[in-house]
Scaffold this motif. Structure first.
Motif, mmCIF file in Angstrom:
data_model
loop_
_atom_site.group_PDB
_atom_site.id
_atom_site.type_symbol
_atom_site.label_atom_id
_atom_site.label_comp_id
_atom_site.label_asym_id
_atom_site.label_seq_id
_atom_site.Cartn_x
_atom_site.Cartn_y
_atom_site.Cartn_z
ATOM 1 N N ALA A 146 0.828 -1.206 0.000
ATOM 2 C CA ALA A 146 0.000 0.000 0.000
ATOM 3 C C ALA A 146 0.863 1.256 0.000
ATOM 4 O O ALA A 146 0.565 2.239 -0.694
ATOM 5 C CB ALA A 146 -0.934 -0.006 1.204
ATOM 6 N N ALA A 147 1.953 1.240 0.766
ATOM 7 C CA ALA A 147 2.839 2.396 0.808
ATOM 8 C C ALA A 147 3.517 2.638 -0.540
ATOM 9 O O ALA A 147 3.729 3.796 -0.933
ATOM 10 C CB ALA A 147 3.899 2.202 1.892
ATOM 11 N N MET A 148 3.846 1.579 -1.251
ATOM 12 C CA MET A 148 4.478 1.726 -2.571
ATOM 13 C C MET A 148 3.597 2.523 -3.527
ATOM 14 O O MET A 148 4.087 3.306 -4.341
ATOM 15 C CB MET A 148 4.763 0.344 -3.164
ATOM 16 C CG MET A 148 5.925 -0.391 -2.527
ATOM 17 S SD MET A 148 7.548 0.168 -3.081
ATOM 18 C CE MET A 148 7.614 -0.550 -4.741
ATOM 19 N N GLY A 149 2.282 2.328 -3.456
ATOM 20 C CA GLY A 149 1.380 3.056 -4.339
ATOM 21 C C GLY A 149 1.708 2.804 -5.792
ATOM 22 O O GLY A 149 1.742 1.659 -6.251
ATOM 23 N N ASP A 150 2.011 3.864 -6.533
ATOM 24 C CA ASP A 150 2.283 3.730 -7.961
ATOM 25 C C ASP A 150 3.752 3.473 -8.282
ATOM 26 O O ASP A 150 4.133 3.377 -9.447
ATOM 27 C CB ASP A 150 1.805 4.986 -8.709
ATOM 28 C CG ASP A 150 2.477 6.263 -8.225
ATOM 29 O OD1 ASP A 150 3.233 6.224 -7.217
ATOM 30 O OD2 ASP A 150 2.244 7.326 -8.834
#
Length: 344
Positions: A146-150
């Protein structure tokens, strides 16, 4: 109860298994109790927490008994450690039954083995196998994803654990002993894209936990199964996990007591904060989870995984960790009654 399918729980009478059975019932599933101790299964089936549930004794060393335990069920959740002994036989039984498999292993070696031994077969069969769908392995992987995102890649990921205490179950002690024996008492870290086995001591460092905890001393590279789940699908060359010094000492001390229930659900008073940080160049992203009782919170993680698999809300087939198999932000939102999550 009874509106959703039957789900086999292997190791149902264990500390975490009982939480899983209770949560399955809360979600409307019908747990099928299994494990090698027939007496403990019968006692659980006769208890107020699992009244009248089907109890099917089975042993990891007896394929026929596992087939009988899984017959007519829609999925299997393996809560029985050491997973070095149980994971492969229960996975084999799930493949024979044509049902998905989820486990709650915290053993690094078991996670490695599952990916190495079953990835090709499970993908060819269109099967779904999710190892380490638990506090360690599953939650950290979801938070990092989730923290990685895009971002499609990052230089490093850190997952820092702040536990108010860590009173280990008998299962935790048993699986830890097996893991230490398998690695010859060496420690493990994940750096430069691979697992490293080392004889030196883990470093101690300060970790800047969010408030109200703030900076705390941690055992750096107190390595958990997150070093298997995260790199299995994310391009991150260094993955490190850290544990607050006090909790690390407690779990390793031979005289630390087992968890004591302090509420009607059987949860201990333990609280936790998980701080997942990914870094790329000079940019940092963070996901933070807070909750209570690392063993109890494994139940909603595993049961939500089964629910999503059975309702077709998956993103992969074969062997995959939580972050690859599911929509990580959406999965974390679904756990809002059990875990509070912040993305920064």
């Amino acid at each position: 109860m009874g509106s959703k399918p039957a789900v086999a729980v292997f190791g149902a009478y264990g500390h975490t298994g009982r939480f899983v059975v209770a949560h399955l019932r809360e979600r409307g599933f019908v747990p099928v109790l299994s494990g090698r101790d027939a007496g403990k299964l019968e006692a659980l089936a006769a208890s107020a927490s699992a009244p009248g549930l089907d109890a099917r004794p089975a042993s990891a060393g007896d394929p026929g008994s596992l087939d009988r335990a899984l017959a007519g069920t829609a999925a299997a959740i393996n809560c029985a450690g050491p997973f070095a002994t149980t994971a492969a036989p229960v996975i084999e039984a799930a493949l024979r039954a044509g049902i998905p498999y989820v486990d709650v292993t915290g053993e690094i070696e078991s996670g490695v083995d599952t990916f190495a031994d079953f990835t090709d077969r499970a993908r060819a069969a269109g099967a779904v196998i999710v190892p380490a769908m638990a506090f360690y392995g599953g939650l950290g992987d979801l938070l990092v994803t989730a923290a990685m995102g895009d971002w499609t890649a990052a230089d490093e990921a850190h997952i820092a654990y702040a536990l108010s205490n860590w009173h280990p179950t008998t299962g935790t002690r048993a699986t830890s002993k097996v893991s230490r024996l398998r690695r010859g008492d060496r420690r493990i870290r994940y750096a430069d894209g691979q697992l490293e086995y080392r004889d030196d001591a883990s470093p101690t460092l300060q970790w800047p936990f969010p408030g109200p905890i703030g900076p705390r001393a941690v055992i750096g590279e107190f390595t958990t199964v997150d070093v298997v789940t995260v790199p299995s699908h994310l391009s991150i060359s260094d993955v490190h996990t850290h544990m607050t010094v006090e909790a690390a000492r407690e779990v390793l001390a031979p005289d630390t007591p087992t968890p004591a229930a302090t509420d009607a659900h059987g949860r201990s008073a333990q609280t936790f904060l998980v701080d997942a940080v990914v870094r790329r160049g000079g940019t940092e992203r963070r996901a933070v989870a807070r909750g209570r009782d690392i063993y109890a919170v494994t139940a909603p993680l595993a049961v939500e995984a089964v629910h999503r698999i059975l309702t077709g809300r998956t993103r992969a087939t074969g062997v995959a960790s939580a972050g690859k198999m599911f929509d990580a932000p959406d999965f974390l939102r679904a756990l809002s009654q059990h875990i509070s999550v912040e993305l920064h």
